[in-house]
Design a protein around this motif. Structure first.
Motif, mmCIF file in Angstrom:
data_model
loop_
_atom_site.group_PDB
_atom_site.id
_atom_site.type_symbol
_atom_site.label_atom_id
_atom_site.label_comp_id
_atom_site.label_asym_id
_atom_site.label_seq_id
_atom_site.Cartn_x
_atom_site.Cartn_y
_atom_site.Cartn_z
ATOM 1 N N ASP A 103 40.765 40.962 32.853
ATOM 2 C CA ASP A 103 40.691 40.240 33.971
ATOM 3 C C ASP A 103 40.310 38.756 34.234
ATOM 4 O OD1 ASP A 103 42.849 42.103 34.967
ATOM 5 O OD2 ASP A 103 40.653 43.417 34.709
ATOM 6 N N PHE A 158 41.083 35.457 37.398
ATOM 7 C CA PHE A 158 41.190 35.825 38.582
ATOM 8 C C PHE A 158 41.319 33.761 38.846
ATOM 9 C CE2 PHE A 158 40.159 39.497 38.788
ATOM 10 C CZ PHE A 158 41.205 39.717 39.325
ATOM 11 N N THR A 192 41.751 30.656 41.470
ATOM 12 C CA THR A 192 41.105 30.389 42.273
ATOM 13 C C THR A 192 41.478 29.560 42.650
ATOM 14 O OG1 THR A 192 38.326 30.171 41.967
ATOM 15 C CG2 THR A 192 39.401 32.381 42.604
ATOM 16 N N GLY A 200 36.293 35.446 35.603
ATOM 17 C CA GLY A 200 36.998 36.607 35.057
ATOM 18 C C GLY A 200 35.552 37.156 34.536
ATOM 19 N N ARG A 221 51.930 35.385 39.370
ATOM 20 C CA ARG A 221 51.403 35.090 40.227
ATOM 21 C C ARG A 221 51.133 36.165 41.130
ATOM 22 N NH1 ARG A 221 50.701 30.040 42.079
ATOM 23 N NH2 ARG A 221 52.444 30.378 44.007
ATOM 24 N N PHE A 222 50.582 35.382 42.439
ATOM 25 C CA PHE A 222 50.762 36.328 43.458
ATOM 26 C C PHE A 222 51.698 36.161 44.491
ATOM 27 C CE2 PHE A 222 46.263 37.418 42.946
ATOM 28 C CZ PHE A 222 46.299 38.710 41.776
ATOM 29 N N LYS A 233 45.649 36.220 47.617
ATOM 30 C CA LYS A 233 44.941 37.918 47.489
ATOM 31 C C LYS A 233 43.496 38.112 47.390
ATOM 32 C CE LYS A 233 45.793 42.530 45.167
ATOM 33 N NZ LYS A 233 46.570 42.718 43.886
ATOM 34 N N THR A 278 40.341 38.993 46.121
ATOM 35 C CA THR A 278 40.268 39.229 44.619
ATOM 36 C C THR A 278 38.261 39.973 44.815
ATOM 37 O OG1 THR A 278 39.614 37.629 43.263
ATOM 38 C CG2 THR A 278 41.756 39.094 43.327
ATOM 39 N N SER A 295 42.335 34.671 45.574
ATOM 40 C CA SER A 295 43.148 33.847 43.694
ATOM 41 C C SER A 295 44.874 34.367 44.750
ATOM 42 C CB SER A 295 42.318 35.606 43.054
ATOM 43 O OG SER A 295 41.606 35.035 43.201
ATOM 44 N N HIS A 348 46.597 36.163 38.805
ATOM 45 C CA HIS A 348 45.978 37.025 37.629
ATOM 46 C C HIS A 348 46.572 36.732 36.045
ATOM 47 C CE1 HIS A 348 45.407 41.198 36.225
ATOM 48 N NE2 HIS A 348 44.717 40.720 36.811
ATOM 49 N N GLN A 392 45.586 38.606 32.302
ATOM 50 C CA GLN A 392 45.249 40.388 31.931
ATOM 51 C C GLN A 392 45.695 40.126 30.621
ATOM 52 O OE1 GLN A 392 46.754 44.491 32.608
ATOM 53 N NE2 GLN A 392 44.102 44.683 33.095
#
Length: 173
Positions: free
Chosen positions: A7, A9, A11, A23, A129-130, A134, A136, A141, A144, A146
């Protein structure tokens, strides 16, 4: 994706050309995309550093923020080579330094999402995208990534290609 995933993130600024990516895969991972803003008549430059400010890529945007040249390690090419037409609608392909083909595929249902596929049509990564910033493991962040591979150069190439894809989709370049 395989059973082992890693993962990252996103930021800092919510900008594909100016953000920090943190990450861990087999070791801590840190990328910093820094873009110098100049006048519209000159090139804009995005420098990409990893770990402890180790240079790994440079994107030279043409005047007006159009696609220009990119250097990844010692490899120089045009940005368009990292966003070539893919195998399906919403896909943009790139050829890695080792000759393997990968594609970022934009999700039609969620246009802020992209999936990374290996040449064998196998998903190996997912960028999301969030909806809002969020909290984390690395702090606040806005996105994300993955992924299920452990290859430093491919990770750099994939993140640079993702940056260009997102810029194109945000700005219609």
């Amino acid at each position: 994706m395989s059973t082992t995933t890693y993962d990252l993130f996103f930021t800092g600024r919510d900008d594909p050309r100016s953000c920090v990516i943190i990450g861990e895969d087999s070791r801590p991972v840190y990328f910093c995309f820094e873009t110098t803003e100049r006048s519209m008549m000159s090139n804009v430059r995005t420098m990409v550093y990893r770990n402890d400010k180790e240079f790994c890529a440079k994107l030279e945007w043409s005047p007006g923020n159009h696609l220009g040249g990119v250097t990844i390690g010692s490899r120089e090419l045009h940005m368009s080579n990292l966003v070539s037409p893919g195998s399906c609608i919403g896909a943009r392909a790139f050829v890695s330094a080792d000759g393997s083909t990968f594609e970022w595929r934009r999700d039609r249902e969620n246009p802020a999402s992209y999936d990374l596929y290996a040449h064998s049509n196998r998903p190996i990564g997912a960028f999301r995208r969030f909806p809002k910033t969020k909290s984390t493991a690395v702090g606040p962040s806005h996105a994300h990534f993955q992924y299920s591979f452990n290859h430093d150069l491919l990770l750099t190439e994939a993140l640079v290609a993702l940056c260009i894809n997102r810029w194109i989709d945000l700005h219609g370049v």
